[in-house]
Write a protein that holds these residues in place. Structure first.
Motif, PDB file in Angstrom:
ATOM      1  N   GLU A 208      79.114  -0.220  19.925  1.00 53.60           N
ATOM      2  CA  GLU A 208      78.873  -0.807  18.608  1.00 53.60           C
ATOM      3  C   GLU A 208      78.451   0.286  17.631  1.00 53.60           C
ATOM      4  O   GLU A 208      77.528   1.062  17.904  1.00 53.60           O
ATOM      5  CB  GLU A 208      77.768  -1.877  18.723  1.00 53.60           C
ATOM      6  N   GLY A 325      85.820  -4.156  15.637  1.00 57.44           N
ATOM      7  CA  GLY A 325      85.575  -5.351  16.442  1.00 57.44           C
ATOM      8  C   GLY A 325      85.870  -5.177  17.923  1.00 57.44           C
ATOM      9  O   GLY A 325      85.707  -6.123  18.711  1.00 57.44           O
ATOM     10  N   GLU A 328      82.883  -5.906  20.419  1.00 54.78           N
ATOM     11  CA  GLU A 328      82.637  -7.351  20.569  1.00 54.78           C
ATOM     12  C   GLU A 328      83.686  -7.980  21.491  1.00 54.78           C
ATOM     13  O   GLU A 328      83.379  -8.821  22.338  1.00 54.78           O
ATOM     14  CB  GLU A 328      82.660  -8.018  19.194  1.00 54.78           C
ATOM     15  N   ALA A 332      83.191  -9.927  25.139  1.00 56.03           N
ATOM     16  CA  ALA A 332      83.747 -11.258  25.398  1.00 56.03           C
ATOM     17  C   ALA A 332      84.639 -11.250  26.639  1.00 56.03           C
ATOM     18  O   ALA A 332      84.598 -12.173  27.463  1.00 56.03           O
ATOM     19  CB  ALA A 332      84.530 -11.734  24.175  1.00 56.03           C
TER      20      ALA A 332
END
Length: 556
Positions: A208, A325, A328, A332
């Motif tokens: 991140e 992104g 993320e 997931a």
């Protein structure tokens, strides 16, 4: 118990303050005098729906407050402490619920002076007071309510809630197992794909915030030549151009003013500002020179950054997400992979489903046994009350029959059965009982339920409708019996019930200055005689009706 009720500008009540006592309180008055307004006001404090029409005509807002003594209510005290709504230590034995409604229909609620949600007000209200309405017997016609009544009387509501949670866990795992069994091939394909995708992202190792840092560093290296050129140009203009730079210009300006400062003292301020400007120009130039000297063109690093950014953009396009992104997405996919790997373990999932079913079945069997015992007790208690209420030949039973398959609420179907007359078989309550019989059965169940309720105050709103004569007196004695160990209110039209109250309140409607209002008075002994005589004898109150009313009070 309910100690106080304050009402202002509510319906046709301008202002009203009531103090209540322990025991059995009866509330009487002519039809239309406003007895239902008291219940509406109390219901509003307990979280009922607010409507603008409840605000007294001409008023800006209506306000209702109810004060409860909770010194013996540990559950309510703990509930308030957990939510930091218990007020000051001096007020810890009392709880106030307050509600306002503005003329435009907006409402607000408070608990002990702190703003509260209606959900919290309702939850707390259910612990403090229980309202039994005259229409409650209609709920007996719905079989689904029978189970809740049985559980409530037996103190099994919490066990039933726990069982429902076990049911949900079991069904969730069973559904997952069925899906795996049915869609095993598809899930294995998905597992392979997610494993591959996650491997690519793991190799990329983009955390991140990394993408933004990469772009920033790449932009700096890619434009290093331009930065150095513009930086050198700025240094030239600041200090390094021998013929014309900012520092030299300021020095010349200071020199030009030097001879004038003695004649014009105010020029000292100007000179000080120019001195400060000269210092800042030199310091700025020095900092810029150090920064430019620290820059190092690193073609290898620039190539590395370009390759890494290209890999990031390639994966972002592949997964159709913004480059920033990707972390993320990686998280997931890791979660999904764990679920898929767990689901692929068919044997472990099968064992889990079996264990959850075993837990449910054990709890359901224990609840069934408790319900069977409680059904017998409830049937006996209700029968005793029905006999008191004049249904001497009636039979009442709580029937438990096994369901075809387990359910969230247990293993049994529960239904109230009754036979009102000798020789008739027990049949469902909805198919047998007349209106009057249903009212008596409802009252008997409500009284039994109230005796087992942990709620310290209860209201019976005209539950004696359709009952008269000696049976009405029995109703009054049942309610008075409850009042020996709980606070009981009864709104009634029956003189036999009114005569048995420990406290008697009369609701009156009057007209003042062209406005209709309602008020409530506590009746003294002589006033009670008059009120009970009115309820017994109609419009004309005779010596005979007064004597009869006095006898009823004496026999309480």
């Amino acid at each position: 118990m309910l100690n106080h009720l304050k009402i202002r500008d509510f319906a046709i009540v301008a202002s009203l303050e009531l103090d209540f006592r322990a025991g059995f309180t009866v509330i009487t008055g002519e039809t239309g005098a406003g007895k239902s307004i008291l219940m509406d006001a109390l219901g509003l404090c307990l979280g009922d729906r607010a409507e603008a029409g409840l605000v007294r005509a001409g008023a800006e807002r209506a306000e209702v407050s109810a004060g409860f003594d909770i010194r013996r209510h540990a559950e309510a005290q703990e509930w308030l402490r957990e939510r930091e709504l218990d007020g000051s230590p001096d007020d810890s034995q009392e709880c106030w619920l307050r509600r306002t409604i503005s003329a435009d229909g907006r409402s607000r609620a408070w608990i002990n002076g702190s703003p509260a949600t209606l959900a919290d007000v309702k939850a707390l209200g259910e612990m403090l007071i229980d309202i039994h309405s005259q229409h409650e017997h209609q709920s007996l016609l719905k079989k689904d309510n029978h189970r809740a009544l049985l559980d409530g009387c037996a103190g099994l509501t919490g066990d039933a809630r726990t069982l429902a949670g076990l049911w949900q866990q079991w069904q969730r795992a069973a559904k997952e197992l069925a899906t795996l069994t049915r869609e095993g091939d598809r899930q294995r394909e998905r597992l392979d794909l997610v494993t591959h995708q996650l491997d690519e992202l793991d190799k990329l190792g983009l955390a991140e915030g990394d993408y933004e840092k990469l772009e920033q560093e790449h932009d700096a290296l890619a434009n290093l030549g331009t930065l150095l050129q513009n930086g050198d140009s700025a240094l030239d203009r600041l200090t390094e151009n021998d013929s014309d730079n900012a520092a030299r210009c300021v020095q010349q300006a200071l020199k030009a003013l030097e001879g004038e400062r003695g004649r014009h003292p105010k020029l000292d301020v100007v000179a000080e500002l120019l001195d400060s400007a000269l210092i800042q120009i030199r310091e700025g130039a020095s900092s810029l020179r150090h920064y430019l000297d620290s820059l190092d063109a690193d073609p290898a690093r620039l190539t590395l950054l370009e390759d890494r950014l290209a890999a990031v953009h390639q994966l972002a396009r592949k997964h159709r997400v913004p480059p920033a992104g990707l972390p993320e997405l990686q998280a997931a996919l890791a979660t999904e992979l764990a679920q898929l790997q767990r689901s692929q373990d068919l044997e472990a999932l099968t064992r889990e489903v079996a264990a959850l079913e075993k837990n449910y079945q054990a709890a359901a069997a224990a609840l069934r046994a408790a319900r069977q015992k409680a059904a017998t007790t409830l049937g006996t208690d209700v029968m005793a009350r029905l006999t008191m209420l004049g249904m001497t030949n009636a039979r009442f039973e709580v029937a438990l029959s096994a369901l075809e398959k387990p359910a969230a609420h247990g293993l049994d179907d529960i239904e109230f059965l009754i036979s009102a007359n000798p020789g008739q078989p027990l049949r469902p309550l909805a198919k047998v009982a007349s209106g009057g019989e249903l009212s008596r059965v409802s009252l008997a169940i409500q009284v039994v339920n109230a005796k087992h309720s942990p709620v310290p105050a209860m209201v019976f709103d005209e539950v004696d409708v359709g009952i008269g004569g000696g049976i009405a007196e029995v109703v009054g004695r049942l309610l008075r019996e409850l009042g020996e160990y709980a606070q009981v209110f009864s709104i009634t039209h029956q003189p036999q019930v009114a005569a048995l109250g420990h406290q008697h309140l009369r609701v009156e409607k009057f007209v003042q200055d062209g406005h209709t209002s309602s008020r409530v008075r506590e009746l003294a002994h002589d006033e009670r005689i008059e009120e009970i005589a009115r309820m017994s004898g109609g419009i004309t109150i005779t010596a005979e009706t007064r004597k009869h009313a006095e006898a009823m009070l004496a026999g309480a």
